[in-house]
Write a protein that holds these residues in place. Sequence first.
Motif, PDB file in Angstrom:
ATOM      1  N   ASP A   1       5.759 -51.867  69.508  1.00  0.00           N
ATOM      2  CA  ASP A   1       6.931 -53.338  69.464  1.00  0.00           C
ATOM      3  C   ASP A   1       7.968 -53.040  67.842  1.00  0.00           C
ATOM      4  O   ASP A   1       7.892 -53.353  67.010  1.00  0.00           O
ATOM      5  CB  ASP A   1       6.019 -54.716  68.173  1.00  0.00           C
ATOM      6  CG  ASP A   1       7.056 -55.727  67.928  1.00  0.00           C
ATOM      7  OD1 ASP A   1       8.869 -55.613  68.576  1.00  0.00           O
ATOM      8  OD2 ASP A   1       6.543 -57.061  67.972  1.00  0.00           O
ATOM      9  N   PRO A   2       8.394 -51.767  68.773  1.00  0.00           N
ATOM     10  CA  PRO A   2       9.612 -51.611  67.798  1.00  0.00           C
ATOM     11  C   PRO A   2      10.293 -51.853  66.930  1.00  0.00           C
ATOM     12  O   PRO A   2      11.191 -51.957  66.007  1.00  0.00           O
ATOM     13  CB  PRO A   2      10.680 -50.427  68.929  1.00  0.00           C
ATOM     14  CG  PRO A   2       9.494 -50.250  70.372  1.00  0.00           C
ATOM     15  CD  PRO A   2       9.250 -51.717  70.682  1.00  0.00           C
ATOM     16  N   GLU A   3      11.630 -53.384  67.481  1.00  0.00           N
ATOM     17  CA  GLU A   3      11.782 -53.963  66.671  1.00  0.00           C
ATOM     18  C   GLU A   3      10.396 -54.371  64.987  1.00  0.00           C
ATOM     19  O   GLU A   3      11.489 -54.342  63.922  1.00  0.00           O
ATOM     20  CB  GLU A   3      12.273 -55.251  67.157  1.00  0.00           C
ATOM     21  CG  GLU A   3      13.521 -55.083  68.028  1.00  0.00           C
ATOM     22  CD  GLU A   3      14.833 -54.134  67.441  1.00  0.00           C
ATOM     23  OE1 GLU A   3      15.361 -55.101  66.391  1.00  0.00           O
ATOM     24  OE2 GLU A   3      15.164 -52.910  67.611  1.00  0.00           O
ATOM     25  N   GLU A   4      10.128 -54.593  65.589  1.00  0.00           N
ATOM     26  CA  GLU A   4       9.267 -55.263  64.795  1.00  0.00           C
ATOM     27  C   GLU A   4       8.834 -54.066  63.254  1.00  0.00           C
ATOM     28  O   GLU A   4       8.754 -54.388  62.273  1.00  0.00           O
ATOM     29  CB  GLU A   4       7.913 -55.421  64.530  1.00  0.00           C
ATOM     30  CG  GLU A   4       6.635 -55.741  63.632  1.00  0.00           C
ATOM     31  CD  GLU A   4       7.205 -57.672  62.788  1.00  0.00           C
ATOM     32  OE1 GLU A   4       7.827 -58.108  63.725  1.00  0.00           O
ATOM     33  OE2 GLU A   4       6.664 -57.545  62.034  1.00  0.00           O
ATOM     34  N   LEU A   5       8.365 -52.516  64.327  1.00  0.00           N
ATOM     35  CA  LEU A   5       8.609 -51.661  63.349  1.00  0.00           C
ATOM     36  C   LEU A   5       9.296 -51.193  62.468  1.00  0.00           C
ATOM     37  O   LEU A   5       9.474 -50.398  61.761  1.00  0.00           O
ATOM     38  CB  LEU A   5       8.023 -49.949  64.523  1.00  0.00           C
ATOM     39  CG  LEU A   5       7.857 -49.367  63.774  1.00  0.00           C
ATOM     40  CD1 LEU A   5       6.557 -49.263  62.702  1.00  0.00           C
ATOM     41  CD2 LEU A   5       7.196 -47.742  64.290  1.00  0.00           C
ATOM     42  N   LEU A   6      11.043 -51.392  63.181  1.00  0.00           N
ATOM     43  CA  LEU A   6      11.747 -51.062  62.292  1.00  0.00           C
ATOM     44  C   LEU A   6      11.853 -52.265  61.367  1.00  0.00           C
ATOM     45  O   LEU A   6      12.118 -51.681  59.733  1.00  0.00           O
ATOM     46  CB  LEU A   6      13.118 -51.634  63.373  1.00  0.00           C
ATOM     47  CG  LEU A   6      14.634 -51.170  62.792  1.00  0.00           C
ATOM     48  CD1 LEU A   6      14.616 -49.394  61.432  1.00  0.00           C
ATOM     49  CD2 LEU A   6      15.939 -51.751  63.785  1.00  0.00           C
ATOM     50  N   ALA A   7      11.504 -52.982  61.279  1.00  0.00           N
ATOM     51  CA  ALA A   7      11.992 -54.081  60.181  1.00  0.00           C
ATOM     52  C   ALA A   7      10.515 -53.502  59.172  1.00  0.00           C
ATOM     53  O   ALA A   7      11.029 -53.886  57.362  1.00  0.00           O
ATOM     54  CB  ALA A   7      11.920 -55.439  60.367  1.00  0.00           C
ATOM     55  N   ALA A   8       9.418 -53.735  59.330  1.00  0.00           N
ATOM     56  CA  ALA A   8       8.882 -52.674  58.590  1.00  0.00           C
ATOM     57  C   ALA A   8       9.136 -50.995  57.646  1.00  0.00           C
ATOM     58  O   ALA A   8       8.881 -50.935  56.926  1.00  0.00           O
ATOM     59  CB  ALA A   8       7.589 -52.439  59.122  1.00  0.00           C
ATOM     60  N   ALA A   9      10.079 -50.553  58.609  1.00  0.00           N
ATOM     61  CA  ALA A   9      10.421 -49.568  57.758  1.00  0.00           C
ATOM     62  C   ALA A   9      11.606 -49.366  56.464  1.00  0.00           C
ATOM     63  O   ALA A   9      11.975 -49.342  55.953  1.00  0.00           O
ATOM     64  CB  ALA A   9      11.235 -48.623  59.027  1.00  0.00           C
TER      65      ALA A   9
END
Lengths: 369, 369
Positions: free
Chosen positions: B269-277
């Motif tokens: 879920d790359p969008e969620e991972l971006l938010a996490a980053a």
Amino acid sequence: MTADAAPVTPAPLFGTAVVAGVGLIGGSVALGLRQRFLARTVIGLDANMDVLREAEALGVVDEVRAAPGEWLRGADLVILAAPMRALTGLARDLAPYVNPGALVTDVGSVKGGIAAEMERLGVRSFVAGHPMAGSERGGVTHASASLLENAVWVLTPTESTPLTALSRARLLVEHLGAAPVVMPPDAHDALVATISHLPYLASLALTHMVARDERLSLLAAGGFRDLTRVASGDPRMSRDMVVENKDALRGALTRFRKQLERLEADLDDPEELLAAAHEGKRTRDSLPVVKRSLLPAKFDLVVAVPDKPNQIGAVTQALGAAHVNIKDIEVLAIREEGGALRLGLESPEEVQRAAALLRAQGFEVRGRG
Amino acid sequence: MTADAAPVTPAPLFGTAVVAGVGLIGGSVALGLRQRFLARTVIGLDANMDVLREAEALGVVDEVRAAPGEWLRGADLVILAAPMRALTGLARDLAPYVNPGALVTDVGSVKGGIAAEMERLGVRSFVAGHPMAGSERGGVTHASASLLENAVWVLTPTESTPLTALSRARLLVEHLGAAPVVMPPDAHDALVATISHLPYLASLALTHMVARDERLSLLAAGGFRDLTRVASGDPRMSRDMVVENKDALRGALTRFRKQLERLEADLDDPEELLAAAHEGKRTRDSLPVVKRSLLPAKFDLVVAVPDKPNQIGAVTQALGAAHVNIKDIEVLAIREEGGALRLGLESPEEVQRAAALLRAQGFEVRGRG
């Protein structure tokens, strides 16, 4: 000095080099190519005009281009240095114009996909690469040829990579001052999953624990800051890197969990935990330290020296006679045709004065600006 | 200058201070007590005669003792600075001799056990403490008063700790240049499990992965070195620290695993991972940076200044007239009775010269040696 004895700049390794994507790494490669006289002309290709203007102003590239085109056929070295997410698209855009004789390489941090894509695109002289260098501060502003000095630079040929392309890529890496290490793409991806992508995720998980309890950040100085430094890098680039390598990363996560479980069990076995602590210290203390030049690059002047007797003496005597104080001197990238000499001087003014003196004697010189 | 106008050294906070265990932290506390004029006499107590001799030679303590005894009754400040594993034993050995009026504190990194032990031993004026300062380089040789400057120093009173003892402990910490933070022992232990002991275990697990595959250490430069720095500390001290706090650490490990699992799921879920980053970067970048004095402590001279007009002027004028170049100046630990002035000078010789000049004018001075 007679005309016959005048210094002759050695022929560079490459005629025209194109660096596609002029960020921290691309800019550092471009600077290395220029400062070490490895290419006659370095062209920066980037979709962002602001980046190109800055690269030109900083003396990172000789020329700039905003889009690929027929002009690319003149290049005998093409380096793809765009961010991971843009790399495949960039390869597709450039492939139609690349000269079949040109060496093509990239600097992405995951290697499984790009080599297959290049094969599909019919670019034969491609050797995927990954310079293990970086900094939390991205962008061409922070580019420096010294970033690549003594860095490990992994090259990942496939079964179909021509050996001539591999040896040219190896030569390029060596002349940029880095240390080439050759391995298959999947081996590289498994290794970086462990030593780079897993540590990033672990670091992210730790910061998220702190984010959930503000009292923690009050105490989280020192060691915790060291440990979470990688979480401070560019979020999008970090995200792209781990997503691109997610299969290898899942394997590394599984092994990491096993190690953590073992250590948790050792909390009830203090002797075993002590042995584990000793082993951890031994391993950590034996990790290689990358040594880079300590002098700030901006007071550096690089002089091309032909392979003739006493050329270094000629340079130092000319500067000594004019009272230019040489604070550091290093021979860079010696080849059969000659090499380059890096001089560390005291100030930007001294760099300019020394450059003028040496040019008057027929030497070719390059500085940071 | 008339006898009446001669400077009078302000009364210190404590008469006789005992530092039991003269290592990195104990030595740094002792130096802080001496250099900031917080105790009239600082006695180092250690079972190791070599350590005592070195502490004396380095000027870390005024006097040394190899064993507890009746002499301890004269102390009005007792600081237990032995390693975690020796702390309870030390407390038992010292308790019979401790003056009921003396403030007793410790500097251990886990707080649950020691307060209960002190209560059992009948030492009422005890306030457990934990200065969040350290270095991979242990031992009295690396001790420095500046190690404690601006460090968070947690104090963990229990329900039965007298408030007068707490406020004296707080005053001590503030005068050493650190920042006191007060919380219950179990809250402290849960916090350090997350920001110190868990990171240590994670760092150890990462180094163990590298230890199992030597190809990895070839590539493991830069970020990986930062991330595993804590694995390079003293193995026995690190082991003792995590074992002592194993219950809280197990809780932190469980939460860490949850965070890792969530991030692993986010790989799809790359969008969620971006938010996490992004969230990770925000948290990391907002961590406090501890600022310490940049001048090397060995060229420092500390002068006691009474609370009278123009005492700082008297010091600087005396040195200026003798052409002593003051490179840095800082006012330390001002109290009602006066305070101390830290001068940064150019060399050990200048420190000696300045000390002699100021002593001749009636000032009390102290240097590193």
